[in-house]
Motif scaffolding. Structure first.
Motif, PDB file in Angstrom:
ATOM      1  N   PRO A  91       0.798  -1.152  -0.023  1.00  0.00           N
ATOM      2  CA  PRO A  91      -0.281  -0.160  -0.082  1.00  0.00           C
ATOM      3  C   PRO A  91       0.860   1.441  -0.075  1.00  0.00           C
ATOM      4  O   PRO A  91       0.640   2.192  -0.813  1.00  0.00           O
ATOM      5  CB  PRO A  91      -0.737  -0.045   1.318  1.00  0.00           C
ATOM      6  N   ARG A  92       1.808   1.273   0.760  1.00  0.00           N
ATOM      7  CA  ARG A  92       2.654   2.561   0.814  1.00  0.00           C
ATOM      8  C   ARG A  92       3.601   2.556  -0.313  1.00  0.00           C
ATOM      9  O   ARG A  92       3.744   3.649  -0.877  1.00  0.00           O
ATOM     10  CB  ARG A  92       3.718   2.597   2.267  1.00  0.00           C
ATOM     11  N   LEU A  93       4.010   1.586  -1.264  1.00  0.00           N
ATOM     12  CA  LEU A  93       4.751   1.672  -2.202  1.00  0.00           C
ATOM     13  C   LEU A  93       4.005   2.186  -3.148  1.00  0.00           C
ATOM     14  O   LEU A  93       4.375   2.687  -4.016  1.00  0.00           O
ATOM     15  CB  LEU A  93       5.473  -0.027  -2.549  1.00  0.00           C
ATOM     16  N   ARG A  94       2.718   1.784  -3.457  1.00  0.00           N
ATOM     17  CA  ARG A  94       1.841   1.964  -4.100  1.00  0.00           C
ATOM     18  C   ARG A  94       1.737   3.612  -4.303  1.00  0.00           C
ATOM     19  O   ARG A  94       1.599   4.201  -5.313  1.00  0.00           O
ATOM     20  CB  ARG A  94       0.309   1.333  -4.170  1.00  0.00           C
ATOM     21  N   GLN A  95       1.378   4.097  -3.130  1.00  0.00           N
ATOM     22  CA  GLN A  95       1.116   5.356  -2.947  1.00  0.00           C
ATOM     23  C   GLN A  95       2.590   6.128  -3.344  1.00  0.00           C
ATOM     24  O   GLN A  95       2.463   7.133  -4.031  1.00  0.00           O
ATOM     25  CB  GLN A  95       0.936   5.883  -1.406  1.00  0.00           C
ATOM     26  N   LYS A  96       3.612   5.496  -3.167  1.00  0.00           N
ATOM     27  CA  LYS A  96       5.026   6.253  -3.497  1.00  0.00           C
ATOM     28  C   LYS A  96       5.124   6.487  -4.962  1.00  0.00           C
ATOM     29  O   LYS A  96       5.544   7.307  -5.527  1.00  0.00           O
ATOM     30  CB  LYS A  96       6.271   5.581  -2.628  1.00  0.00           C
ATOM     31  N   CYS A  97       4.727   5.239  -5.593  1.00  0.00           N
ATOM     32  CA  CYS A  97       4.916   5.395  -7.026  1.00  0.00           C
ATOM     33  C   CYS A  97       4.030   5.992  -7.574  1.00  0.00           C
ATOM     34  O   CYS A  97       4.306   6.700  -8.785  1.00  0.00           O
ATOM     35  CB  CYS A  97       4.766   3.859  -7.352  1.00  0.00           C
ATOM     36  N   ASP A  98       2.760   6.274  -7.161  1.00  0.00           N
ATOM     37  CA  ASP A  98       1.757   7.045  -7.607  1.00  0.00           C
ATOM     38  C   ASP A  98       2.367   8.583  -7.559  1.00  0.00           C
ATOM     39  O   ASP A  98       1.942   9.117  -8.531  1.00  0.00           O
ATOM     40  CB  ASP A  98       0.620   6.754  -7.086  1.00  0.00           C
ATOM     41  N   GLU A  99       2.885   9.096  -6.687  1.00  0.00           N
ATOM     42  CA  GLU A  99       3.272  10.022  -6.250  1.00  0.00           C
ATOM     43  C   GLU A  99       4.497  10.503  -7.579  1.00  0.00           C
ATOM     44  O   GLU A  99       4.851  11.897  -7.784  1.00  0.00           O
ATOM     45  CB  GLU A  99       3.746  10.285  -4.834  1.00  0.00           C
ATOM     46  N   LEU A 100       5.383   9.438  -7.841  1.00  0.00           N
ATOM     47  CA  LEU A 100       6.443   9.796  -8.443  1.00  0.00           C
ATOM     48  C   LEU A 100       6.063   9.412  -9.794  1.00  0.00           C
ATOM     49  O   LEU A 100       6.903   9.975 -10.954  1.00  0.00           O
ATOM     50  CB  LEU A 100       7.568   8.775  -8.170  1.00  0.00           C
ATOM     51  N   GLY A 101       4.908   8.945 -10.338  1.00  0.00           N
ATOM     52  CA  GLY A 101       4.505   8.621 -11.622  1.00  0.00           C
ATOM     53  C   GLY A 101       5.495   7.411 -12.102  1.00  0.00           C
ATOM     54  O   GLY A 101       5.663   7.335 -13.463  1.00  0.00           O
ATOM     55  N   ILE A 102       5.632   6.473 -11.474  1.00  0.00           N
ATOM     56  CA  ILE A 102       6.592   5.355 -11.952  1.00  0.00           C
ATOM     57  C   ILE A 102       5.687   4.011 -11.636  1.00  0.00           C
ATOM     58  O   ILE A 102       4.924   3.836 -10.683  1.00  0.00           O
ATOM     59  CB  ILE A 102       7.800   5.130 -11.496  1.00  0.00           C
ATOM     60  N   PRO A 103       5.875   2.934 -12.196  1.00  0.00           N
ATOM     61  CA  PRO A 103       5.207   1.815 -12.079  1.00  0.00           C
ATOM     62  C   PRO A 103       5.755   1.022 -11.107  1.00  0.00           C
ATOM     63  O   PRO A 103       6.804   1.062 -10.313  1.00  0.00           O
ATOM     64  CB  PRO A 103       5.534   0.855 -13.343  1.00  0.00           C
ATOM     65  N   LEU A 104       4.647   0.252 -10.276  1.00  0.00           N
ATOM     66  CA  LEU A 104       5.213  -0.816  -9.311  1.00  0.00           C
ATOM     67  C   LEU A 104       4.736  -2.349  -9.940  1.00  0.00           C
ATOM     68  O   LEU A 104       3.783  -2.587 -10.170  1.00  0.00           O
ATOM     69  CB  LEU A 104       4.176  -0.488  -7.861  1.00  0.00           C
ATOM     70  N   PHE A 105       5.990  -3.041  -9.594  1.00  0.00           N
ATOM     71  CA  PHE A 105       5.822  -4.494  -9.898  1.00  0.00           C
ATOM     72  C   PHE A 105       5.788  -5.335  -8.761  1.00  0.00           C
ATOM     73  O   PHE A 105       6.708  -5.057  -7.874  1.00  0.00           O
ATOM     74  CB  PHE A 105       6.969  -4.849 -10.889  1.00  0.00           C
ATOM     75  N   GLU A 106       4.933  -6.180  -8.559  1.00  0.00           N
ATOM     76  CA  GLU A 106       5.255  -7.413  -7.628  1.00  0.00           C
ATOM     77  C   GLU A 106       5.297  -8.641  -7.981  1.00  0.00           C
ATOM     78  O   GLU A 106       4.823  -9.076  -8.864  1.00  0.00           O
ATOM     79  CB  GLU A 106       3.704  -7.224  -6.880  1.00  0.00           C
ATOM     80  N   ASP A 107       6.547  -9.253  -7.372  1.00  0.00           N
ATOM     81  CA  ASP A 107       6.901 -10.608  -7.522  1.00  0.00           C
ATOM     82  C   ASP A 107       6.233 -11.400  -6.550  1.00  0.00           C
ATOM     83  O   ASP A 107       6.832 -11.339  -5.319  1.00  0.00           O
ATOM     84  CB  ASP A 107       8.597 -10.499  -7.536  1.00  0.00           C
ATOM     85  N   GLY A 108       5.245 -12.083  -7.041  1.00  0.00           N
ATOM     86  CA  GLY A 108       4.302 -12.893  -5.951  1.00  0.00           C
ATOM     87  C   GLY A 108       5.073 -14.468  -6.266  1.00  0.00           C
ATOM     88  O   GLY A 108       4.052 -15.229  -5.835  1.00  0.00           O
ATOM     89  N   ALA A 109       6.023 -14.772  -6.493  1.00  0.00           N
ATOM     90  CA  ALA A 109       6.189 -15.963  -6.666  1.00  0.00           C
ATOM     91  C   ALA A 109       6.251 -16.917  -5.404  1.00  0.00           C
ATOM     92  O   ALA A 109       5.881 -18.184  -5.319  1.00  0.00           O
ATOM     93  CB  ALA A 109       7.780 -16.114  -7.133  1.00  0.00           C
ATOM     94  N   HIS A 110       6.580 -16.266  -3.985  1.00  0.00           N
ATOM     95  CA  HIS A 110       6.489 -16.789  -3.051  1.00  0.00           C
ATOM     96  C   HIS A 110       5.179 -16.534  -2.289  1.00  0.00           C
ATOM     97  O   HIS A 110       4.842 -17.065  -1.108  1.00  0.00           O
ATOM     98  CB  HIS A 110       7.507 -16.712  -2.106  1.00  0.00           C
ATOM     99  N   ALA A 111       4.353 -15.727  -2.859  1.00  0.00           N
ATOM    100  CA  ALA A 111       3.225 -15.338  -2.093  1.00  0.00           C
ATOM    101  C   ALA A 111       1.813 -15.437  -2.736  1.00  0.00           C
ATOM    102  O   ALA A 111       0.947 -14.554  -2.835  1.00  0.00           O
ATOM    103  CB  ALA A 111       3.452 -13.473  -2.002  1.00  0.00           C
ATOM    104  N   ILE A 112       1.452 -16.515  -3.492  1.00  0.00           N
ATOM    105  CA  ILE A 112       0.188 -16.751  -4.174  1.00  0.00           C
ATOM    106  C   ILE A 112      -0.794 -16.926  -3.377  1.00  0.00           C
ATOM    107  O   ILE A 112      -2.104 -16.589  -3.549  1.00  0.00           O
ATOM    108  CB  ILE A 112       0.423 -18.113  -5.020  1.00  0.00           C
ATOM    109  N   GLY A 113      -0.626 -17.040  -1.825  1.00  0.00           N
ATOM    110  CA  GLY A 113      -1.892 -17.218  -0.889  1.00  0.00           C
ATOM    111  C   GLY A 113      -1.584 -15.905   0.133  1.00  0.00           C
ATOM    112  O   GLY A 113      -2.403 -16.009   1.071  1.00  0.00           O
ATOM    113  N   THR A 114      -0.857 -15.023  -0.225  1.00  0.00           N
ATOM    114  CA  THR A 114      -0.558 -13.760   0.725  1.00  0.00           C
ATOM    115  C   THR A 114      -1.425 -12.651   0.602  1.00  0.00           C
ATOM    116  O   THR A 114      -1.548 -12.458  -0.291  1.00  0.00           O
ATOM    117  CB  THR A 114       0.778 -13.586   1.111  1.00  0.00           C
ATOM    118  N   GLN A 115      -1.892 -11.937   1.675  1.00  0.00           N
ATOM    119  CA  GLN A 115      -2.489 -10.634   1.513  1.00  0.00           C
ATOM    120  C   GLN A 115      -1.734  -9.537   2.146  1.00  0.00           C
ATOM    121  O   GLN A 115      -0.970  -9.863   3.211  1.00  0.00           O
ATOM    122  CB  GLN A 115      -4.161 -10.766   2.082  1.00  0.00           C
TER     123      GLN A 115
END
Length: 389
Positions: free
Chosen positions: A95-119
């Motif tokens: 959530p905070r990284l999304r906010q920061k990337c929006d402020e900067l106008g840059i994309p956020l990428f999530e590597d969910g390789a280990h996190a298919i069931g995580t919230q």
């Protein structure tokens, strides 16, 4: 996966291939990508292959997530994108990284390789970024396949075309090898031939990793970086542990992957139970520094031990192999010739040295082995902790 994430998904032959596609689509060559230094070196080489400069982030030493508050302002201003790791399933602060990337106008990428069931923040990992990638080799156990997910459904056609342009034709021999591999592995385990199998692979020169990190080969890597963006030039590094990572999947492979994926919810339930058990042990106590931890179905649970080599040996005596170690951190491994080092490397170094990532599906055997060996919990040095408290 579309139903789990609430966004569009495209099947890809591997997580690493999907990440390359995302990086090439969203980032200009020469851009700078903030990432975790406690990560698989394959992901590091994918970033380089995309023609981008990895920038190593300061980390929370208790879960190896990006410590958002410890990233200097001038570093934020230099970035073209941010890549999370969600190591072992423990989520980065999306959530905070999304906010920061929006402020900067840059994309956020999530590597969910280990996190298919995580919230995180009330959403699944992978539902925060402009794009996210998942592996079906981890929780699903298919040893192949993955998904590229993205927020804008209008990009589906363009991303599918990029995948098509980069995929290599499937090979009948690769399909056959994939089909018989589970039976061969079961036979090796059943006959107690694991050590003999590893020795044979070493003798034949088939071992690509003698140590935790693969050989860097800096002179060859510098030539590959000079050719970037180019996945083929980086293939000797990107393909390690998965030579089929960019091959088209045939029907035999897809059928087995689908059957494995159908069982995912049962695996996640078992992982959650094992995670809860492991988080109640003395070796998980450093987590108490950041308050109570809500258990999630982790792929691996990082316990913290004073002597990790001794703990690994104790587990090995019970037939439990500890993998998914990422030591040393990437900036120590690759040097400033290939990456910008973290402005505060202490957290990553402590985590990389002391984390013992264990399979929650074997929680009972892990606890018994560590108890029997009298493994001591690691102590978190004073002053070493997340800046957000």
């Amino acid at each position: 996966m579309r139903g789990r994430l609430g966004r569009e998904c495209v099947y890809v032959p591997s997580c690493r291939f999907g990440l390359f596609v995302a990086l090439r689509h969203w980032c200009p060559p020469g851009g700078r990508v903030l990432m975790s230094p406690v990560n698989d070196d394959v992901i590091f080489f994918v970033v380089l292959a995309a023609g981008l400069r990895p920038v190593q982030a300061p980390l929370n030493p208790l879960d190896a997530s990006i410590d958002v508050d410890a990233v200097p302002d001038d570093m934020w201003g230099s970035l073209s994108a941010v890549l999370t790791t969600n190591l072992y399933g423990n989520p980065d602060d999306a959530p905070r990284l999304r906010q920061k990337c929006d402020e900067l106008g840059i994309p956020l990428f999530e590597d969910g390789a280990h996190a298919i069931g995580t919230q995180v923040g009330g959403r699944p990992v992978g539902a925060w970024g402009d794009a996210s990638v998942f592996s079906l080799s981890k929780h699903v156990g298919a040893k192949a396949g993955g998904f590229l997910s993205f927020a804008d459904p209008g990009l589906r056609e363009a991303l599918e075309k990029t995948c098509e342009d980069l995929l290599l034709p499937g090979r009948p021999t690769a399909e056959l090898a994939y089909t018989v591999r589970p039976y061969a592995e079961a036979a090796v385990r059943g006959l107690g031939l694991r050590r003999a199998a590893w020795a044979t692979m070493r003798l034949l020169g088939l071992m690509e990793r003698e140590e935790i990190r693969m050989p860097l080969r800096p002179e060859e890597l510098a030539r590959a970086v000079g050719a970037a963006p180019d996945l083929t030039a980086h293939d000797p590094w990107v393909r390690v542990d998965m030579h089929d990572y960019r091959l088209r999947s045939g029907p035999l492979r897809l059928g087995r992957i689908e059957r494995k994926l159908d069982r995912l919810d049962g695996v996640l339930t078992a992982c959650l139970a094992g995670t809860e058990r492991l988080l109640s042990t003395p070796w998980a106590r450093p987590h108490s520094r950041v308050g109570p931890v809500r258990a999630q179905p982790l792929f691996r649970v990082p316990l913290f031990v004073a002597d990790r080599d001794a703990a690994r040996a104790a587990l090995a005596r019970r037939g439990i192999v500890v993998g998914y170690l990422y030591d040393p951190p990437l900036d120590d491994y690759a040097g400033d010739g290939f990456t910008d080092p973290s402005p505060d490397p202490a957290g990553a170094r402590w985590f990389a040295r002391h984390a013992l990532p264990v399979d929650p599906l074997r929680a009972r055997q892990v606890v018994e082995a560590l108890d029997e060996s009298k493994a001591r919990p690691a102590e978190v040095p004073g002053g070493l902790g997340p800046t957000r408290g």
